[in-house]
Design a protein around this motif. Structure first.
Motif, PDB file in Angstrom:
ATOM      1  N   ILE A  18      16.787 -29.219 -19.979  1.00  0.00           N
ATOM      2  CA  ILE A  18      17.360 -29.109 -18.575  1.00  0.00           C
ATOM      3  C   ILE A  18      18.798 -28.415 -18.715  1.00  0.00           C
ATOM      4  CG2 ILE A  18      18.081 -30.069 -16.367  1.00  0.00           C
ATOM      5  CD1 ILE A  18      15.696 -32.205 -17.071  1.00  0.00           C
ATOM      6  N   TYR A  19      19.619 -29.020 -19.104  1.00  0.00           N
ATOM      7  CA  TYR A  19      21.231 -28.446 -19.342  1.00  0.00           C
ATOM      8  C   TYR A  19      21.092 -27.152 -20.011  1.00  0.00           C
ATOM      9  CZ  TYR A  19      22.274 -33.058 -17.232  1.00  0.00           C
ATOM     10  OH  TYR A  19      22.201 -33.987 -16.256  1.00  0.00           O
ATOM     11  N   HIS A  20      20.588 -27.010 -21.200  1.00  0.00           N
ATOM     12  CA  HIS A  20      20.557 -25.871 -21.783  1.00  0.00           C
ATOM     13  C   HIS A  20      20.091 -24.675 -21.103  1.00  0.00           C
ATOM     14  CE1 HIS A  20      18.688 -23.098 -25.062  1.00  0.00           C
ATOM     15  NE2 HIS A  20      19.753 -23.100 -25.348  1.00  0.00           N
ATOM     16  N   THR A  21      19.022 -24.960 -20.267  1.00  0.00           N
ATOM     17  CA  THR A  21      18.341 -24.025 -19.595  1.00  0.00           C
ATOM     18  C   THR A  21      19.400 -23.539 -18.388  1.00  0.00           C
ATOM     19  OG1 THR A  21      15.972 -24.693 -19.668  1.00  0.00           O
ATOM     20  CG2 THR A  21      16.264 -23.563 -17.849  1.00  0.00           C
ATOM     21  N   GLN A  22      20.012 -24.522 -17.654  1.00  0.00           N
ATOM     22  CA  GLN A  22      20.969 -24.398 -16.615  1.00  0.00           C
ATOM     23  C   GLN A  22      22.124 -23.503 -17.167  1.00  0.00           C
ATOM     24  OE1 GLN A  22      21.953 -27.976 -14.967  1.00  0.00           O
ATOM     25  NE2 GLN A  22      20.078 -28.384 -13.899  1.00  0.00           N
TER      26      GLN A  22
END
Length: 171
Positions: free
Chosen positions: A150-154
């Motif tokens: 999730i945070y990598h994608t964001q």
């Protein structure tokens, strides 16, 4: 384990990512916005390699977790959502410098999202994943691995928006 918050965060991140990728036309997708910068296509391929790899890790071998299963989520968030920090991707997730096709990228990302949805609703997210140990962070629980995605994608969504602004001004 409550999965609603995870699914909402996954949905939001991937919907934004897919929407942003659709704003690029085929030509723009393969234009580098700056010298030594990835194209939008390369960035999407990096996400496919990294997030797809994490999906494999989540579905791989696990063991019971001797700590709180969410202990590393705040650290992961701090690492990826600090946009001032420059990071270097490991060689195995660096995208090739080739021409990327938008349908392939969108389809691959949608498949990863579907796999993550399945994992978050069917697997025990408290288990520790043993297939891959990260430098600094070590082994992650399935829960932490999902938040890593999730945070990598964001983080890369933020970069994708910047790439789009630059590419639109070049074309």
């Amino acid at each position: 384990m409550e999965t609603t918050a995870i699914q909402v965060a996954l949905d939001h991140s991937f919907q934004e990512l897919l929407h942003q990728l659709t704003t690029f036309d085929q030509e723009q997708l393969n234009i580098a916005p700056f010298k030594n910068s990835w194209t939008a296509g390369q960035l999407a391929e990096h996400l496919i390699k990294a997030n797809g790899g994490f999906l494999e890790v989540i579905n791989g071998p696990v063991q019971d977790t001797p700590r709180a299963p969410d202990a590393k989520i705040a650290e992961i968030k701090g690492i990826f959502l600090n946009f001032e920090t420059k990071m270097q991707a490991p060689a195995f997730i660096i995208p090739a410098d080739i021409h990327y096709e938008k349908p392939y990228l969108l389809s691959s990302l949608q498949d990863i999202k579907a796999g993550l949805d399945h994992a978050t609703t069917t697997l025990d997210l408290t288990k520790t994943c043993l297939a891959f140990e990260l430098p600094v962070l070590g082994y992650l629980t399935r829960l932490e691995a999902v938040y890593f995605v999730i945070y990598h994608t964001q983080r890369h969504l933020h970069q994708l928006k910047n790439i789009y602004q630059q590419v639109v001004s070049l074309v």
